[in-house]
Design an enzyme around this catalytic site. Structure first.
Site, PDB file in Angstrom:
ATOM      1  N   CYS A  42       1.285  -0.810  -0.319  1.00  0.00           N
ATOM      2  CA  CYS A  42       0.104  -0.121   0.274  1.00  0.00           C
ATOM      3  C   CYS A  42       0.874   1.582  -0.027  1.00  0.00           C
ATOM      4  O   CYS A  42       0.404   2.363  -0.247  1.00  0.00           O
ATOM      5  CB  CYS A  42      -0.608   0.517   1.658  1.00  0.00           C
ATOM      6  SG  CYS A  42      -2.392  -1.289   1.120  1.00  0.00           S
TER       7      CYS A  42
HETATM    8  N1  COA Z   1     -20.521  -8.701   7.860  1.00  0.00           N
HETATM    9  C1  COA Z   1     -21.079  -8.903   8.928  1.00  0.00           C
HETATM   10  N2  COA Z   1     -19.750  -9.180  10.813  1.00  0.00           N
HETATM   11  C2  COA Z   1     -18.950  -8.995  10.245  1.00  0.00           C
HETATM   12  C3  COA Z   1     -18.209  -9.374   8.887  1.00  0.00           C
HETATM   13  C4  COA Z   1     -19.294  -8.611   8.032  1.00  0.00           C
HETATM   14  N3  COA Z   1     -19.082  -8.889   6.478  1.00  0.00           N
HETATM   15  N4  COA Z   1     -16.790  -9.356   9.072  1.00  0.00           N
HETATM   16  C5  COA Z   1     -16.964  -9.341  10.352  1.00  0.00           C
HETATM   17  N5  COA Z   1     -17.625  -9.523  11.716  1.00  0.00           N
HETATM   18  C6  COA Z   1     -17.887  -9.996  12.847  1.00  0.00           C
HETATM   19  C7  COA Z   1     -16.839 -10.055  13.093  1.00  0.00           C
HETATM   20  O1  COA Z   1     -17.637 -11.604  12.857  1.00  0.00           O
HETATM   21  C8  COA Z   1     -17.240  -9.865  14.286  1.00  0.00           C
HETATM   22  O2  COA Z   1     -18.347 -10.756  15.515  1.00  0.00           O
HETATM   23  P1  COA Z   1     -17.870 -10.912  16.616  1.00  0.00           P
HETATM   24  O3  COA Z   1     -17.410  -9.523  17.562  1.00  0.00           O
HETATM   25  O4  COA Z   1     -18.788 -11.760  16.964  1.00  0.00           O
HETATM   26  O5  COA Z   1     -16.148 -11.690  16.962  1.00  0.00           O
HETATM   27  C9  COA Z   1     -17.423  -8.774  14.545  1.00  0.00           C
HETATM   28  O6  COA Z   1     -17.802  -8.348  13.214  1.00  0.00           O
HETATM   29  C10 COA Z   1     -16.025  -7.466  14.249  1.00  0.00           C
HETATM   30  O7  COA Z   1     -14.748  -7.867  13.642  1.00  0.00           O
HETATM   31  P2  COA Z   1     -13.744  -7.304  13.523  1.00  0.00           P
HETATM   32  O8  COA Z   1     -13.092  -7.697  12.540  1.00  0.00           O
HETATM   33  O9  COA Z   1     -12.758  -6.601  14.933  1.00  0.00           O
HETATM   34  O10 COA Z   1     -13.993  -5.812  13.030  1.00  0.00           O
HETATM   35  P3  COA Z   1     -12.762  -3.851  12.690  1.00  0.00           P
HETATM   36  O11 COA Z   1     -14.140  -3.647  13.309  1.00  0.00           O
HETATM   37  O12 COA Z   1     -11.914  -4.246  13.461  1.00  0.00           O
HETATM   38  O13 COA Z   1     -13.253  -3.903  11.190  1.00  0.00           O
HETATM   39  C11 COA Z   1     -11.524  -4.069   9.120  1.00  0.00           C
HETATM   40  C12 COA Z   1     -12.320  -4.810  10.357  1.00  0.00           C
HETATM   41  C13 COA Z   1     -10.980  -5.606   8.756  1.00  0.00           C
HETATM   42  C14 COA Z   1     -12.842  -3.451   8.618  1.00  0.00           C
HETATM   43  C15 COA Z   1     -10.716  -2.875  10.181  1.00  0.00           C
HETATM   44  O14 COA Z   1      -9.862  -4.306  11.084  1.00  0.00           O
HETATM   45  C16 COA Z   1      -9.969  -2.267   8.878  1.00  0.00           C
HETATM   46  O15 COA Z   1     -10.176  -1.890   8.373  1.00  0.00           O
HETATM   47  N6  COA Z   1      -8.668  -2.730   9.815  1.00  0.00           N
HETATM   48  C17 COA Z   1      -7.317  -1.926   8.877  1.00  0.00           C
HETATM   49  C18 COA Z   1      -7.458  -2.416   8.140  1.00  0.00           C
HETATM   50  C19 COA Z   1      -6.145  -2.320   6.867  1.00  0.00           C
HETATM   51  O16 COA Z   1      -6.083  -0.517   7.123  1.00  0.00           O
HETATM   52  N7  COA Z   1      -5.835  -2.648   6.308  1.00  0.00           N
HETATM   53  C20 COA Z   1      -4.634  -1.820   5.453  1.00  0.00           C
HETATM   54  C21 COA Z   1      -4.551  -2.801   4.264  1.00  0.00           C
HETATM   55  S1  COA Z   1      -4.250  -2.765   2.924  1.00  0.00           S
END
Ligand code: COA
Length: 379
Positions: free
Chosen positions: A161
């Site tokens: 990225c």
């Molecule tokens: N739909 C519904 N629920 C979902 C889901 C989806 N598509 N994906 C995950 N969940 C659920 C999970 O199972 C979890 O459930 P639980 O609380 O019962 O265990 C809950 O939602 C929270 O999941 P989590 O992974 O902790 O969500 P989050 O708030 O961290 O958001 C991202 C996920 C990926 C959007 C976020 O962490 C993010 O963007 N992080 C930064 C990533 C980044 O910058 N990466 C660089 C890539 S180049």
């Protein structure tokens, strides 16, 4: 003795695919895939041998990431529950590759906006997360297709990225060293090609796009409006939290072919928690080094991965919640486009800045890797 040339950003270009997928469309296809999977594997699920898959949710995606839609090169393959992958046919070697073609379109816009001809370009750097192939370099294909200076050079580089900011610093250093006077940095990204559309945690994250940045010696640009580069800073710190283990040695370990780790995988929550403080501190240190006070910073074009992450980083840097004007968002319509994200934001939201305004292009991602480019509008 001749003085060291000063590198500036003279223009940018953008290629946006014609097809777009809304969260509603993506979730409907994901949920159809889940229903198919669960019914096909009903016996194993009932026996406890495998777990049933859960539905995705539009509401979750938008709240957790800020993403509402994404542009893609092939909508039909991604949305087909039987395929869940973009379908992009191979091209013969005589035809330009699709990633190079996207880069060329973005580069042509950058050249046209700067009033420069391709023959003036001494170097092309293709700075992106996923290359078309190992070799020949896509950058050389782009150099050839555009008709750049035949005495020049081109190469690919991958810093995930952060590829664009690492590319900008590399190009600026070439200009300073006198190795090139005009350098094109291109960032073609078909992120949908490495995204696992059957993985609920990440199926919504990425989109496809290409950007281009023209970095030149100030005397080439003359009186035309441009962005002077006040300072660049790059940083890397190893992390396993964002990985893609696809590579040329996969065939030597056939047991791993097709496993999930051969596509994009991440520990999103850990990335969020670790990258926000790392990047905020890096920006603050660079502002101190360059004597830029928070109130002097007119705009931040941040990496476009997560709206909540950007809100936190911008607030830490500015000392208050940033407005859309101070930290514009493009991930709502483009999603995460890897190296191209901050450049799309810059491309779409920089024309209104006035002579003397200060801004920050900032990227962060896998590696970890992060880069800052502080710029000043001139003209
Ligand atoms: N739909 C519904 N629920 C979902 C889901 C989806 N598509 N994906 C995950 N969940 C659920 C999970 O199972 C979890 O459930 P639980 O609380 O019962 O265990 C809950 O939602 C929270 O999941 P989590 O992974 O902790 O969500 P989050 O708030 O961290 O958001 C991202 C996920 C990926 C959007 C976020 O962490 C993010 O963007 N992080 C930064 C990533 C980044 O910058 N990466 C660089 C890539 S180049």
């Amino acid at each position: 003795m001749a003085s060291t040339p000063t590198p500036v950003i003279s223009s940018t270009g953008l290629f946006t695919p014609s097809q777009s997928i809304s969260n509603e469309e993506l979730v409907a296809s994901f949920n159809a895939y889940v229903d198919l999977f669960n019914s096909r594997n009903a016996a194993a699920i009932t026996a406890g041998a495998i777990e049933a898959l859960a539905h995705s949710s539009v509401d979750f995606i938008e709240k957790a990431s800020g993403i509402k839609s994404r542009y893609v090169m092939d909508k039909a393959g991604i949305l087909d529950p039987q395929i869940m992958t973009p379908r992009i046919p191979e091209r013969p070697n005589e035809e330009i590759s699709i990633l190079a073609q996207m880069a060329v379109t973005a580069a042509e816009e950058a050249l046209q906006r700067a009033g420069r001809s391709a023959s003036d370009v001494d170097a092309v750097i293709c700075a992106a997360s996923n290359m078309q192939r190992a070799y020949p370099a896509m950058a050389i294909e782009v150099q050839d297709a555009l008709g750049c200076n035949p005495d020049g050079f081109a190469f690919d580089m991958n810093v995930a990225c952060s590829s664009a900011t690492f590319g900008i610093q590399t190009a600026a250093d070439f200009v300073r060293a006198g190795h090139a006077r005009s350098v094109l940095v291109v960032n073609p990204e078909i992120c949908s090609g490495h995204l696992n559309f059957t993985d609920r945690d990440s199926h919504f994250i990425f989109g496809d796009v290409a950007t281009a940045i023209l970095i030149e010696a100030a005397d080439v640009v003359g009186d035309a409006p441009h962005w002077s580069i006040l300072g660049t800073k790059l940083k890397t710190a190893f992390s396993n939290n964002i990985r893609n283990n696809f590579g040329f040695l996969n065939r030597t370990a056939p047991e791993g072919i097709g496993a999930k780790d051969k596509l994009f995988v991440q520990e999103g929550r850990k990335v969020f928690k670790e990258v926000v403080p790392m990047v905020s501190a890096m920006i603050a240190a660079e502002m101190e080094r360059l004597s830029i006070a928070p109130e002097a910073l007119r705009r931040m074009w941040l990496h476009q991965a997560n709206a909540n992450m950007n809100r936190l980083i911008a607030a830490r840097v500015l000392g208050h919640e940033a407005s859309e004007d101070e930290s514009p968002t493009v991930l709502d319509t483009y999603a995460n486009t890897s190296s191209a994200g901050s450049i799309i934001a810059f491309h779409h939201h920089s024309r209104d800045l006035a002579d003397g305004d200060l801004g920050l292009i900032c990227s962060f991602g896998a590696g970890y890797s992060a880069g800052t480019v502080f710029v000043k509008k001139v003209g």
